[in-house]
Scaffold this motif. Sequence first.
Motif, mmCIF file in Angstrom:
data_model
loop_
_atom_site.group_PDB
_atom_site.id
_atom_site.type_symbol
_atom_site.label_atom_id
_atom_site.label_comp_id
_atom_site.label_asym_id
_atom_site.label_seq_id
_atom_site.Cartn_x
_atom_site.Cartn_y
_atom_site.Cartn_z
ATOM 1 N N VAL A 78 -38.906 -39.715 -72.238
ATOM 2 C CA VAL A 78 -38.660 -38.924 -71.027
ATOM 3 C C VAL A 78 -37.158 -38.802 -70.768
ATOM 4 N N ALA B 238 -35.573 -36.596 -73.480
ATOM 5 C CA ALA B 238 -36.036 -35.222 -73.358
ATOM 6 C C ALA B 238 -35.432 -34.521 -72.152
ATOM 7 N N ALA B 239 -34.953 -35.277 -71.184
ATOM 8 C CA ALA B 239 -34.361 -34.671 -69.991
ATOM 9 C C ALA B 239 -32.862 -34.423 -70.148
ATOM 10 N N GLU C 20 -37.047 -26.003 -69.519
ATOM 11 C CA GLU C 20 -37.866 -26.970 -68.787
ATOM 12 C C GLU C 20 -39.104 -27.339 -69.591
ATOM 13 N N THR D 77 -38.555 -30.440 -71.631
ATOM 14 C CA THR D 77 -38.682 -31.672 -70.860
ATOM 15 C C THR D 77 -40.153 -32.048 -70.683
#
Length: 96
Positions: free
Chosen positions: A31, A34-35, A75, A78
């Motif tokens: 997470v 990926a952000a 987005e 993400t």
Amino acid sequence: MKFVNFFIYKSNKIMDSIISAASVIAAGLSVGLAAIGPGIGQGNAAGQAVEGIARQPEAENKIRGTLLLSLAFMEALTIYGLVVALSLLFANPFTN
């Protein structure tokens, strides 16, 4: 023979806890990593869009539409990281 069975059971239990701990760490990393990329990309895209609108105010609608579409694609990256994290936490293929 009882000792061997106990050792195998204990070993499997330890491995399951190690795999679970590694899965939680991997979920957090997936997470987080990926952000990072989409966050940087969205910041750059928004900055360039504001700069483009400042240079050519008459092209505002085209720039805004393209910006929103590209932000949606960023987005989605993400969300893929979130899906990987949730699958590691709740549908882990590495545990029994």
